[in-house]
Write a protein that holds these residues in place. Structure first.
Motif, PDB file in Angstrom:
ATOM      1  N   GLU A 159     -35.409   9.620  42.766  1.00  0.00           N
ATOM      2  CA  GLU A 159     -34.906   8.941  43.794  1.00  0.00           C
ATOM      3  C   GLU A 159     -33.026   8.571  43.712  1.00  0.00           C
ATOM      4  O   GLU A 159     -33.606   7.206  43.270  1.00  0.00           O
ATOM      5  CB  GLU A 159     -35.433   8.946  45.586  1.00  0.00           C
ATOM      6  CG  GLU A 159     -36.518  10.205  45.537  1.00  0.00           C
ATOM      7  CD  GLU A 159     -37.221   9.154  45.267  1.00  0.00           C
ATOM      8  OE1 GLU A 159     -38.576   9.336  45.469  1.00  0.00           O
ATOM      9  OE2 GLU A 159     -37.710   7.975  44.168  1.00  0.00           O
ATOM     10  N   SER A 160     -32.122   8.762  44.499  1.00  0.00           N
ATOM     11  CA  SER A 160     -31.162   8.193  44.471  1.00  0.00           C
ATOM     12  C   SER A 160     -30.603   8.319  46.165  1.00  0.00           C
ATOM     13  O   SER A 160     -30.938   9.430  46.599  1.00  0.00           O
ATOM     14  CB  SER A 160     -30.338   8.604  43.671  1.00  0.00           C
ATOM     15  OG  SER A 160     -29.292   9.754  42.936  1.00  0.00           O
ATOM     16  N   GLY A 161     -28.977   7.860  46.587  1.00  0.00           N
ATOM     17  CA  GLY A 161     -28.335   7.448  47.638  1.00  0.00           C
ATOM     18  C   GLY A 161     -28.573   7.215  48.750  1.00  0.00           C
ATOM     19  O   GLY A 161     -28.373   6.985  49.954  1.00  0.00           O
ATOM     20  N   GLY A 162     -29.539   6.421  48.568  1.00  0.00           N
ATOM     21  CA  GLY A 162     -30.106   5.609  49.296  1.00  0.00           C
ATOM     22  C   GLY A 162     -28.889   4.061  49.962  1.00  0.00           C
ATOM     23  O   GLY A 162     -28.586   3.927  49.126  1.00  0.00           O
ATOM     24  N   VAL A 203     -33.409  18.016  44.660  1.00  0.00           N
ATOM     25  CA  VAL A 203     -33.730  18.662  46.202  1.00  0.00           C
ATOM     26  C   VAL A 203     -32.833  17.243  46.452  1.00  0.00           C
ATOM     27  O   VAL A 203     -32.528  16.108  46.214  1.00  0.00           O
ATOM     28  CB  VAL A 203     -34.938  18.496  46.139  1.00  0.00           C
ATOM     29  CG1 VAL A 203     -35.427  17.195  45.886  1.00  0.00           C
ATOM     30  CG2 VAL A 203     -35.109  19.019  47.899  1.00  0.00           C
ATOM     31  N   TYR A 204     -32.407  17.626  47.855  1.00  0.00           N
ATOM     32  CA  TYR A 204     -30.979  17.004  48.774  1.00  0.00           C
ATOM     33  C   TYR A 204     -31.757  16.803  49.922  1.00  0.00           C
ATOM     34  O   TYR A 204     -32.649  17.582  50.611  1.00  0.00           O
ATOM     35  CB  TYR A 204     -29.927  17.759  48.445  1.00  0.00           C
ATOM     36  CG  TYR A 204     -29.272  17.328  47.434  1.00  0.00           C
ATOM     37  CD1 TYR A 204     -29.643  19.137  46.670  1.00  0.00           C
ATOM     38  CD2 TYR A 204     -29.074  16.464  46.858  1.00  0.00           C
ATOM     39  CE1 TYR A 204     -29.455  19.104  45.395  1.00  0.00           C
ATOM     40  CE2 TYR A 204     -28.032  17.103  45.562  1.00  0.00           C
ATOM     41  CZ  TYR A 204     -27.830  18.104  44.638  1.00  0.00           C
ATOM     42  OH  TYR A 204     -27.821  18.332  43.517  1.00  0.00           O
ATOM     43  N   LEU A 209     -29.529  11.929  50.780  1.00  0.00           N
ATOM     44  CA  LEU A 209     -30.430  11.446  49.266  1.00  0.00           C
ATOM     45  C   LEU A 209     -30.301  12.626  48.376  1.00  0.00           C
ATOM     46  O   LEU A 209     -30.804  14.066  48.319  1.00  0.00           O
ATOM     47  CB  LEU A 209     -31.731  11.539  49.912  1.00  0.00           C
ATOM     48  CG  LEU A 209     -31.707   9.963  50.999  1.00  0.00           C
ATOM     49  CD1 LEU A 209     -33.416   9.812  51.532  1.00  0.00           C
ATOM     50  CD2 LEU A 209     -31.318   9.066  51.131  1.00  0.00           C
ATOM     51  N   SER A 210     -30.362  12.427  47.129  1.00  0.00           N
ATOM     52  CA  SER A 210     -31.179  13.005  46.071  1.00  0.00           C
ATOM     53  C   SER A 210     -31.936  12.989  45.174  1.00  0.00           C
ATOM     54  O   SER A 210     -32.081  11.577  45.223  1.00  0.00           O
ATOM     55  CB  SER A 210     -29.773  13.427  45.150  1.00  0.00           C
ATOM     56  OG  SER A 210     -28.574  13.312  45.489  1.00  0.00           O
ATOM     57  N   CYS A 211     -32.807  13.794  44.920  1.00  0.00           N
ATOM     58  CA  CYS A 211     -33.943  13.653  43.602  1.00  0.00           C
ATOM     59  C   CYS A 211     -34.299  14.847  42.666  1.00  0.00           C
ATOM     60  O   CYS A 211     -34.039  15.698  42.620  1.00  0.00           O
ATOM     61  CB  CYS A 211     -35.077  14.050  44.338  1.00  0.00           C
ATOM     62  SG  CYS A 211     -36.864  13.395  43.568  1.00  0.00           S
ATOM     63  N   ALA A 212     -34.344  13.994  41.559  1.00  0.00           N
ATOM     64  CA  ALA A 212     -34.394  14.723  39.970  1.00  0.00           C
ATOM     65  C   ALA A 212     -35.157  14.170  39.276  1.00  0.00           C
ATOM     66  O   ALA A 212     -35.869  13.777  39.123  1.00  0.00           O
ATOM     67  CB  ALA A 212     -32.439  13.507  39.218  1.00  0.00           C
ATOM     68  N   ALA A 251     -36.174   3.295  56.211  1.00  0.00           N
ATOM     69  CA  ALA A 251     -37.996   3.691  55.610  1.00  0.00           C
ATOM     70  C   ALA A 251     -37.408   3.424  54.063  1.00  0.00           C
ATOM     71  O   ALA A 251     -36.086   3.352  53.959  1.00  0.00           O
ATOM     72  CB  ALA A 251     -38.941   4.971  56.441  1.00  0.00           C
ATOM     73  N   VAL A 252     -38.341   3.422  54.022  1.00  0.00           N
ATOM     74  CA  VAL A 252     -38.406   4.182  52.318  1.00  0.00           C
ATOM     75  C   VAL A 252     -38.621   5.152  52.131  1.00  0.00           C
ATOM     76  O   VAL A 252     -39.558   5.649  52.430  1.00  0.00           O
ATOM     77  CB  VAL A 252     -39.403   2.997  50.872  1.00  0.00           C
ATOM     78  CG1 VAL A 252     -38.921   3.565  49.521  1.00  0.00           C
ATOM     79  CG2 VAL A 252     -38.884   1.806  51.528  1.00  0.00           C
ATOM     80  N   TYR A 253     -37.650   5.746  51.514  1.00  0.00           N
ATOM     81  CA  TYR A 253     -37.362   8.015  51.351  1.00  0.00           C
ATOM     82  C   TYR A 253     -38.479   7.873  50.451  1.00  0.00           C
ATOM     83  O   TYR A 253     -37.875   7.507  49.032  1.00  0.00           O
ATOM     84  CB  TYR A 253     -35.933   8.407  51.442  1.00  0.00           C
ATOM     85  CG  TYR A 253     -36.503   8.374  53.000  1.00  0.00           C
ATOM     86  CD1 TYR A 253     -36.092   7.498  53.681  1.00  0.00           C
ATOM     87  CD2 TYR A 253     -36.488   9.627  54.109  1.00  0.00           C
ATOM     88  CE1 TYR A 253     -36.007   7.014  55.285  1.00  0.00           C
ATOM     89  CE2 TYR A 253     -36.175   8.889  54.867  1.00  0.00           C
ATOM     90  CZ  TYR A 253     -35.783   8.610  55.960  1.00  0.00           C
ATOM     91  OH  TYR A 253     -36.001   8.621  57.385  1.00  0.00           O
ATOM     92  N   TYR A 254     -39.601   8.950  49.677  1.00  0.00           N
ATOM     93  CA  TYR A 254     -40.253   9.436  48.818  1.00  0.00           C
ATOM     94  C   TYR A 254     -39.868  10.709  48.711  1.00  0.00           C
ATOM     95  O   TYR A 254     -39.549  11.832  50.070  1.00  0.00           O
ATOM     96  CB  TYR A 254     -41.256   8.887  48.621  1.00  0.00           C
ATOM     97  CG  TYR A 254     -41.505   7.673  48.847  1.00  0.00           C
ATOM     98  CD1 TYR A 254     -41.864   7.039  49.690  1.00  0.00           C
ATOM     99  CD2 TYR A 254     -42.395   6.579  47.887  1.00  0.00           C
ATOM    100  CE1 TYR A 254     -42.051   5.549  50.215  1.00  0.00           C
ATOM    101  CE2 TYR A 254     -41.982   5.383  47.862  1.00  0.00           C
ATOM    102  CZ  TYR A 254     -42.031   5.268  48.640  1.00  0.00           C
ATOM    103  OH  TYR A 254     -42.897   3.403  49.220  1.00  0.00           O
ATOM    104  N   CYS A 255     -39.389  11.665  47.203  1.00  0.00           N
ATOM    105  CA  CYS A 255     -39.817  12.627  47.037  1.00  0.00           C
ATOM    106  C   CYS A 255     -41.073  12.865  46.541  1.00  0.00           C
ATOM    107  O   CYS A 255     -41.121  12.556  45.966  1.00  0.00           O
ATOM    108  CB  CYS A 255     -38.542  12.939  46.375  1.00  0.00           C
ATOM    109  SG  CYS A 255     -38.065  12.599  44.699  1.00  0.00           S
TER     110      CYS A 255
END
Length: 122
Positions: A6-9, A79-80, A20-23, A92-96
């Motif tokens: 994940e990135s973008g936080g 995914v975004y 947020l992005s999740c590669a 919060a901490v965001y998880y994909c």
């Protein structure tokens, strides 16, 4: 197996937006339904949004409906989560996560990223 990053936080003010992005790597991304979850300090992990493998179906937690949008680009294995009108309660901490079926239940997801922190100040 699939690896998720994940990135973008970041730190934003109430009313701001973040994406947020999740590669994904390591397996065929388009085979997986994808979900976003979040966990605030002292609270359990909660569902935010999910999207089917094709992107044709989405679902959202009531708390984010109308403010957040989940999408995916299978060509980019990403995914975004577009988050608008952010509130302090979104901190919060965001998880994909990746799973075989699209669901709001974390038990349905076999693979998880390491998380990215989102902090919304009032």
């Amino acid at each position: 197996q699939v690896q998720l990053v994940e990135s973008g936080g970041g730190l934003v003010q109430a009313g701001d937006s973040l994406r947020l992005s999740c590669a994904a790597s390591g397996s065929t991304f388009s085979r997986y339904a994808m979900g976003w979850f979040r966990q605030a300090p002292g609270k359990e992990r909660e569902f935010v949004a999910a999207i089917s493998w094709s992107g044709g179906f989405t679902m959202y937690a009531d708390s984010v409906k109308g403010r957040f949008t989940i999408s995916r680009d299978n060509a980019k294995n990403t995914v975004y989560l577009q988050m608008n009108s952010l509130e302090p309660e979104d901190t919060a901490v965001y998880y994909c996560a990746a799973g075989s079926s699209y669901s709001g239940s974390p038990e349905r997801y076999a693979y998880w990223g390491q998380g990215t922190q989102v902090t919304v100040s009032s």
